[in-house]
Design a protein around this motif. Structure first.
Motif, PDB file in Angstrom:
ATOM      1  N   GLU A 162      -3.181   4.154  -3.043  1.00 58.34           N
ATOM      2  CA  GLU A 162      -2.020   3.718  -2.476  1.00 58.34           C
ATOM      3  C   GLU A 162      -1.043   2.910  -3.235  1.00 58.34           C
ATOM      4  OE1 GLU A 162       0.534   4.810  -0.291  1.00 58.34           O
ATOM      5  OE2 GLU A 162      -0.898   6.568  -0.360  1.00 58.34           O
ATOM      6  N   ARG A 163      -2.016   1.158  -4.111  1.00 61.16           N
ATOM      7  CA  ARG A 163      -1.212   0.872  -4.330  1.00 61.16           C
ATOM      8  C   ARG A 163      -0.583   1.538  -6.140  1.00 61.16           C
ATOM      9  NH1 ARG A 163      -7.418  -2.349  -4.609  1.00 61.16           N
ATOM     10  NH2 ARG A 163      -7.857  -0.550  -4.151  1.00 61.16           N
ATOM     11  N   LEU A 164      -0.940   2.114  -6.337  1.00 62.92           N
ATOM     12  CA  LEU A 164      -0.788   3.353  -7.572  1.00 62.92           C
ATOM     13  C   LEU A 164      -0.266   4.232  -7.924  1.00 62.92           C
ATOM     14  CD1 LEU A 164      -4.373   2.578  -9.781  1.00 62.92           C
ATOM     15  CD2 LEU A 164      -2.729   1.035  -9.852  1.00 62.92           C
ATOM     16  N   VAL A 165       0.135   5.096  -6.491  1.00 66.55           N
ATOM     17  CA  VAL A 165       0.847   5.982  -6.450  1.00 66.55           C
ATOM     18  C   VAL A 165       2.113   5.729  -6.754  1.00 66.55           C
ATOM     19  CG1 VAL A 165       2.215   7.152  -4.959  1.00 66.55           C
ATOM     20  CG2 VAL A 165      -0.779   6.508  -4.512  1.00 66.55           C
ATOM     21  N   GLY A 166       3.227   6.495  -7.289  1.00 67.01           N
ATOM     22  CA  GLY A 166       4.162   6.542  -7.652  1.00 67.01           C
ATOM     23  C   GLY A 166       4.992   5.339  -9.177  1.00 67.01           C
ATOM     24  N   LEU A 167       5.724   4.234  -7.878  1.00 60.87           N
ATOM     25  CA  LEU A 167       5.530   2.970  -8.367  1.00 60.87           C
ATOM     26  C   LEU A 167       5.349   1.640  -8.113  1.00 60.87           C
ATOM     27  CD1 LEU A 167       9.275   3.844  -9.996  1.00 60.87           C
ATOM     28  CD2 LEU A 167       7.160   4.082 -11.219  1.00 60.87           C
ATOM     29  N   ASN A 168       4.755   2.302  -7.178  1.00 59.69           N
ATOM     30  CA  ASN A 168       3.708   1.222  -6.236  1.00 59.69           C
ATOM     31  C   ASN A 168       2.784  -0.043  -7.468  1.00 59.69           C
ATOM     32  OD1 ASN A 168       4.979   2.063  -4.045  1.00 59.69           O
ATOM     33  ND2 ASN A 168       3.046   2.784  -3.437  1.00 59.69           N
ATOM     34  N   TRP A 169       3.023   0.614  -8.332  1.00 61.92           N
ATOM     35  CA  TRP A 169       1.789  -0.705  -9.510  1.00 61.92           C
ATOM     36  C   TRP A 169       3.225  -1.390  -9.904  1.00 61.92           C
ATOM     37  CZ3 TRP A 169       4.341  -1.828 -14.020  1.00 61.92           C
ATOM     38  CH2 TRP A 169       4.817   0.172 -14.947  1.00 61.92           C
ATOM     39  N   ARG A 170       4.237  -1.467  -9.395  1.00 67.21           N
ATOM     40  CA  ARG A 170       4.986  -2.852 -10.550  1.00 67.21           C
ATOM     41  C   ARG A 170       4.896  -3.869  -9.318  1.00 67.21           C
ATOM     42  NH1 ARG A 170      10.648   0.507 -11.263  1.00 67.21           N
ATOM     43  NH2 ARG A 170      10.621   1.513 -13.701  1.00 67.21           N
ATOM     44  N   GLU A 171       4.210  -3.645  -7.886  1.00 61.29           N
ATOM     45  CA  GLU A 171       4.112  -4.653  -7.142  1.00 61.29           C
ATOM     46  C   GLU A 171       2.347  -5.222  -7.545  1.00 61.29           C
ATOM     47  OE1 GLU A 171       6.383  -6.137  -5.682  1.00 61.29           O
ATOM     48  OE2 GLU A 171       7.847  -4.733  -6.085  1.00 61.29           O
TER      49      GLU A 171
END
Length: 352
Positions: A228-237
């Motif tokens: 979940e930390r890397l899915v889609g654009l979540n990596w930005r956080e």
């Protein structure tokens, strides 16, 4: 092949040859009357005059554009400037290190950010700004020559290190004016943590440019595709986590193993080379981007060729450049001087 030798000599200087091959070498003392007279005789038949002297020095010699344009209205006058023609720094001394790299923002905003928050400005490359600025000047000279064919009139063309540097860095300069732009310099994790340079298992480096899910899979970590930390654009956080995860994945293979594994995926990934690696790159040799030049000293240097690529143009040989002043006598004879006059000029110091 000689690589990494500390000093070049007048008899063996591939850097000088790189920019001066194929030229006739004439050396005149323009502060001597006879030397200046010879210069003006050369200009009488010249199509183009190029200089990188500062305007004040040119005016003192009578070689400024206004003076020469009156004498030779068909002459194209090309000048490399530091900071343009106006403003408080118009006559300031400039080098590519100062005007092209330092003042445009590159060295500071592309700095290496240290763990304690301090940063180290990037070391400036050599001659890149000079080469780019010279290319811009050459383009303008060609356009001016085309116009001269139509009008018979010469004109002033100039290229400034600072202006060309601003244009070269235009994307970054424009982006940094945007309100939402990040404050530079950035840490490595903030600079697209899924791409760029990474160290491989063998200590070699690779410049990665591909879908991160491919990396996860090839590294034996397919579960990261669902993290979940890397899915889609979540990596930005989660930039630091994302970056460290990528580092761990890349360290599972050597550089060559990564290059071979990624080949079926049609990525743009390449080795992160040293300059010396580029000189040995088979792709460069296959396209004649670099050649061997042998010197009478017994050493051979690998020298990049001109980047011009035209169907009906053959690249010139990378001949060893002659000594400065070596062709003075030959050229003066071509322009009507006799041996007696040349001997007098040598004795007076008008030619060197």
């Amino acid at each position: 092949i000689s690589l990494g030798r500390e000093q070049f000599t007048p008899e063996e200087n591939p850097i000088f040859d790189l920019y001066n091959t194929g030229k006739d070498m004439v050396c005149l003392n323009l502060k001597e009357k006879a030397g200046m007279e010879a210069m003006l005789r050369l200009l009488d038949k010249a199509d183009v005059f190029i200089t990188n002297n500062r305007p004040a020095a040119l005016e003192r010699l009578g070689l400024d554009y206004e003076t020469l344009h009156k004498k030779y209205p068909g002459l194209i006058y090309g000048i490399v400037r530091g900071y343009g023609t106006k403003g408080p720094d118009a006559d300031m001394k400039a080098f590519d290190t100062t005007a092209f790299w330092a003042r445009t923002g590159f060295l500071r905003d592309q700095a290496i950010v240290m763990p304690d928050g301090q940063y180290l400005p990037v070391n400036h490359p050599s001659s890149v700004g000079d080469s780019y600025t010279g290319s811009v000047l050459a383009l303008q000279i060609l356009a001016a020559m085309l116009q001269k064919q139509q009008t018979g009139e010469g004109q002033l063309v100039s290229a400034s290190l600072y202006h060309v540097g601003m244009f070269a860095m235009a994307t970054m300069i424009v982006k940094q004016q945007h309100q939402k732009s990040q404050v530079l310099p950035n840490t490595r994790a903030e600079v697209n943590p899924g791409a760029g340079g990474f160290e491989c298992a063998d200590g070699q480096w690779i410049f990665l440019n591909c879908d991160r899910s491919v990396i996860y899979t090839l590294a034996g970590r397919p579960e990261l595709c669902e993290d979940e930390r890397l899915v889609g654009l979540n990596w930005r956080e989660n930039k630091e986590f994302f970056y460290q995860t990528m580092c761990q994945c890349i360290r599972t293979k050597t550089r060559q193993e990564w290059l071979e594994a990624l080949q079926p995926y049609d990525t743009a990934t390449v080795p992160l080379n040293h300059f010396a690696d580029a000189a040995a790159d088979p792709q460069a040799w296959a396209n004649d981007f670099i050649r061997n030049v042998a010197y009478p000293t017994g050493y051979t240097h690998r020298v990049p060729t001109s980047p011009l690529e035209m169907e009906h143009l053959t690249l010139p040989e990378l001949d060893i450049t002659k000594a400065i002043g070596q062709d003075t006598e030959k050229v003066l004879l071509e322009f009507g001087y006799n041996q007696g006059e040349i001997a007098e000029m040598k004795n007076s110091g008008a030619i060197v």
